[in-house]
Design a protein around this motif. Structure first.
Motif, mmCIF file in Angstrom:
data_model
loop_
_atom_site.group_PDB
_atom_site.id
_atom_site.type_symbol
_atom_site.label_atom_id
_atom_site.label_comp_id
_atom_site.label_asym_id
_atom_site.label_seq_id
_atom_site.Cartn_x
_atom_site.Cartn_y
_atom_site.Cartn_z
ATOM 1 N N LEU A 69 0.827 -1.208 0.000
ATOM 2 C CA LEU A 69 0.000 0.000 0.000
ATOM 3 C C LEU A 69 0.867 1.266 0.000
ATOM 4 O O LEU A 69 0.607 2.208 -0.760
ATOM 5 N N ALA A 70 1.906 1.260 0.849
ATOM 6 C CA ALA A 70 2.743 2.466 0.975
ATOM 7 C C ALA A 70 3.380 2.831 -0.366
ATOM 8 O O ALA A 70 3.295 3.970 -0.828
ATOM 9 N N ILE A 71 4.006 1.836 -1.005
ATOM 10 C CA ILE A 71 4.685 2.108 -2.286
ATOM 11 C C ILE A 71 3.661 2.497 -3.361
ATOM 12 O O ILE A 71 3.861 3.433 -4.128
ATOM 13 N N GLY A 72 2.538 1.778 -3.380
ATOM 14 C CA GLY A 72 1.520 2.055 -4.391
ATOM 15 C C GLY A 72 0.895 3.425 -4.196
ATOM 16 O O GLY A 72 0.762 4.201 -5.148
ATOM 17 N N ILE A 73 0.569 3.725 -2.957
ATOM 18 C CA ILE A 73 -0.199 4.954 -2.729
ATOM 19 C C ILE A 73 0.673 6.195 -2.898
ATOM 20 O O ILE A 73 0.214 7.233 -3.363
ATOM 21 N N LEU A 74 1.947 6.093 -2.558
ATOM 22 C CA LEU A 74 2.789 7.293 -2.736
ATOM 23 C C LEU A 74 3.007 7.573 -4.229
ATOM 24 O O LEU A 74 3.028 8.725 -4.653
ATOM 25 N N THR A 75 3.139 6.483 -5.006
ATOM 26 C CA THR A 75 3.298 6.682 -6.453
ATOM 27 C C THR A 75 1.980 7.215 -7.037
ATOM 28 O O THR A 75 1.982 8.117 -7.873
ATOM 29 N N LEU A 192 -5.320 -0.138 -3.728
ATOM 30 C CA LEU A 192 -5.705 -0.590 -2.387
ATOM 31 C C LEU A 192 -5.659 -2.118 -2.296
ATOM 32 O O LEU A 192 -5.505 -2.674 -1.233
ATOM 33 N N TRP A 193 -5.852 -2.756 -3.417
ATOM 34 C CA TRP A 193 -5.913 -4.228 -3.436
ATOM 35 C C TRP A 193 -4.946 -4.784 -4.486
ATOM 36 O O TRP A 193 -4.866 -4.261 -5.598
ATOM 37 N N PRO A 194 -4.195 -5.828 -4.127
ATOM 38 C CA PRO A 194 -3.299 -6.431 -5.125
ATOM 39 C C PRO A 194 -4.134 -7.177 -6.156
ATOM 40 O O PRO A 194 -5.174 -7.741 -5.801
ATOM 41 N N PRO A 195 -3.697 -7.184 -7.437
ATOM 42 C CA PRO A 195 -4.511 -7.909 -8.427
ATOM 43 C C PRO A 195 -4.529 -9.396 -8.093
ATOM 44 O O PRO A 195 -3.480 -9.951 -7.754
ATOM 45 N N PRO A 196 -5.694 -10.036 -8.164
ATOM 46 C CA PRO A 196 -5.733 -11.477 -7.879
ATOM 47 C C PRO A 196 -4.816 -12.222 -8.849
ATOM 48 O O PRO A 196 -4.853 -11.935 -10.055
ATOM 49 N N PRO A 197 -3.963 -13.159 -8.363
ATOM 50 C CA PRO A 197 -2.961 -13.818 -9.236
ATOM 51 C C PRO A 197 -3.562 -14.399 -10.509
ATOM 52 O O PRO A 197 -2.965 -14.329 -11.578
ATOM 53 N N GLU A 198 -4.787 -14.960 -10.417
ATOM 54 C CA GLU A 198 -5.365 -15.601 -11.606
ATOM 55 C C GLU A 198 -5.782 -14.591 -12.679
ATOM 56 O O GLU A 198 -5.977 -14.946 -13.833
ATOM 57 N N TYR A 199 -5.904 -13.304 -12.269
ATOM 58 C CA TYR A 199 -6.311 -12.284 -13.251
ATOM 59 C C TYR A 199 -5.187 -11.298 -13.578
ATOM 60 O O TYR A 199 -5.396 -10.327 -14.301
ATOM 61 N N ALA A 200 -3.989 -11.534 -12.995
ATOM 62 C CA ALA A 200 -2.891 -10.553 -13.137
ATOM 63 C C ALA A 200 -2.578 -10.247 -14.602
ATOM 64 O O ALA A 200 -2.173 -9.131 -14.935
#
Lengths: 260, 245
Positions: A69-75, A192-200
């Motif tokens: 979240l930290a890395i994603g949200i700051l970017t 906020l949410w990581p992409p589900p591996p099966e849909y990445a």
């Protein structure tokens, strides 16, 4: 003056745009006890509050989720701030632009410099956080790819500032639209949410340029991977944004001042 | 030789419509209003020109065309010499910043070296007599203090052509005398002044010629007293007509 001369002459006015950017940042927190440190504090509060809720909702490991979240949200904060502020980049400079002829890039540099300062301040929180949670052994040479990612993001932001700035100055519907659209992008992009591996690898994510821009930073830091596909998308976007600016600059060069 | 020449200039002002009207009615589109058509004006070395005309005559637009801010649709603007433009008090001064920061920004806008900016700022603080108020936000200044700061900003000027629009208020009498002395010395080094102001007192002090414009056309260009006389006469007639209605 052509587009390249505008950028060169605008860059030469660096004392002006740096000073304006710093004064603008300071004036946002005028009178506040901790002043510009609010930039970092807001991010810290956001990351910890959201982590508390979303680790429960998404059933994730707290340590890994906080980093994600930290890395994603700051970017994302940087990208969204650049997009939203693009709408006002020239409008805000009306006083100057109606008084003397200045290179348009002066105000793009000002806008970007202000956001880059915020981005650097965000890193003061994010990088120590990752090292604190994972230890020094987690730091890797692959992280340098994230630095290249930031260079790509900042360069894209520079050209987006230009053309979105022109568009929003000419068409007054763009600025309110940007504010609405940015909220939707925030919700549909894996921030906020990581992409589900099966849909990445699904087109839903692969066709979202913001997802790739985020991956430019997240993949090297969080997964120790070089995001080849995202780098290609980042370079492609840069070429697109650059071309738009080169094509439209001659058309708006003398007209922009009438639209302010 | 310093000179500004406007040759067959055509210019339309473009603007977004007013916000009046229904809340749900579209306000889209850019409107256009023709201000100058085949406009010609030639100003030479030593001319200190007062720009006269009723509100909306095109004075500010004309100054912006001369400064290169607006580009005419047709015709040519030929200027020889370094131009300094100063348009409006609110434009020159950013109220959320302190007087000192405003001065610094002004120096940077003119692209002056840091050392010169700092030296000039010291002179300006002495000249404007703002004292400790220079560190306060301009939004807390009285009208008189703003005028002093605005005059002070002119101390940065090193130009051949000065274009000034409305920015200078009359201020208090004592300060005006001081400002007059300074502007006279400034004008010795600049070769052309084009000055739009509603204060006849200021115009008479600083100008030797005048141009009267109305609806984008030159009514008269020449000796200051003659043009002011015509301007006053036309205003008098206009007032009479309005009263008769």
């Amino acid at each position: 003056m052509n587009f390249f001369q505008d950028i060169k002459k605008g860059y030469e006015r660096k004392r002006l745009w740096k000073r304006l950017a710093v004064l603008e940042l300071k004036s946002r927190y005028q009178g506040a006890v901790i002043g510009s440190f609010w930039i970092v504090l807001t991010l810290i509060l956001k990351v910890f509050m959201l982590s508390l809720v979303y680790t429960m909702v998404l059933d994730k490991d707290f340590k890994n989720y906080v980093m994600f979240l930290a890395i994603g949200i700051l970017t994302w904060n940087f990208i969204s701030a650049v997009i939203v502020s693009s709408g006002m980049v020239f409008k805000k400079a009306t006083n100057f632009m109606l008084e003397m002829r200045l290179p348009q890039s002066t105000f793009v540099f000002q806008n970007l410099y202000r956001e880059v300062i915020s981005l650097i301040m965000y890193q003061l929180f994010a990088i120590p956080l990752v090292i604190f949670l994972k230890g020094w052994s987690f730091v890797s040479v692959v992280w340098l790819w994230a630095l290249l990612g930031y260079v790509l993001i900042v360069l894209n932001a520079f050209f987006v500032n230009f053309w979105l700035g022109w568009l929003a100055t000419r068409f007054r519907d763009i600025q309110p639209m940007l504010i609405s659209v940015i909220m939707v992008i925030f919700l549909v992009t894996p921030i906020l949410w990581p992409p589900p591996p099966e849909y990445a690898n699904s087109l839903y994510f692969q066709l979202n340029p913001i997802y790739h821009l985020l991956e430019l930073i997240r993949a090297p830091i969080l997964h120790n991977q070089v995001p080849v596909m995202s780098l290609q998308v980042g370079v492609g976007l840069l070429a697109f944004n650059f071309l738009i600016c080169v094509i439209f600059y001659p058309k708006v060069e003398n007209k922009l001042v009438y639209w302010l | 030789m310093t000179r500004i020449r406007l040759k067959n200039v055509n210019f339309s002002y473009r603007y977004f419509p007013s916000i009046s009207g229904g809340l749900l009615r579209s306000n889209a589109g850019l409107r256009s209003h023709l201000v100058f058509e085949n406009f010609n004006l030639d100003i030479h070395d030593g001319d200190r020109v007062a720009l006269l005309g009723v509100n909306g005559a095109g004075k500010s637009t004309l100054l912006k065309i001369m400064a290169g801010v607006y580009t005419p649709e047709r015709g040519e603007v030929i200027s020889k010499g370094k131009i300094y433009s100063f348009f409006g008090r609110s434009i020159g001064v950013m109220p959320q910043l302190s007087g000192l920061e405003n001065l610094e920004i002004r120096g940077l806008l003119l692209n002056l070296p840091d050392e010169i900016i700092q030296n000039k700022i010291k002179q300006i603080i002495d000249f404007s007599e703002l004292g400790e108020a220079i560190y306060r936000p301009v939004s807390t200044y009285s009208v008189g203090m703003r005028t002093r700061l605005t005059f002070g900003m002119l101390m940065f000027v090193e130009a051949d052509i000065m274009l000034i629009d409305e920015g200078l208020g009359a201020g208090d009498k004592f300060f005006l005398k001081k400002a007059q002395k300074f502007i006279e010395s400034l004008l010795d080094s600049s070769k052309i002044l084009v000055f739009a102001n509603h204060s006849m007192e200021l115009l008479k002090k600083f100008c030797n010629k005048a141009v009267l414009i109305d609806a984008g056309e030159i009514i008269q260009f020449g000796e200051l007293d003659k043009v002011i006389h015509l301007y006053n006469h036309l205003r008098h007639l206009e007032l009479k007509t309005n009263n008769a209605k």
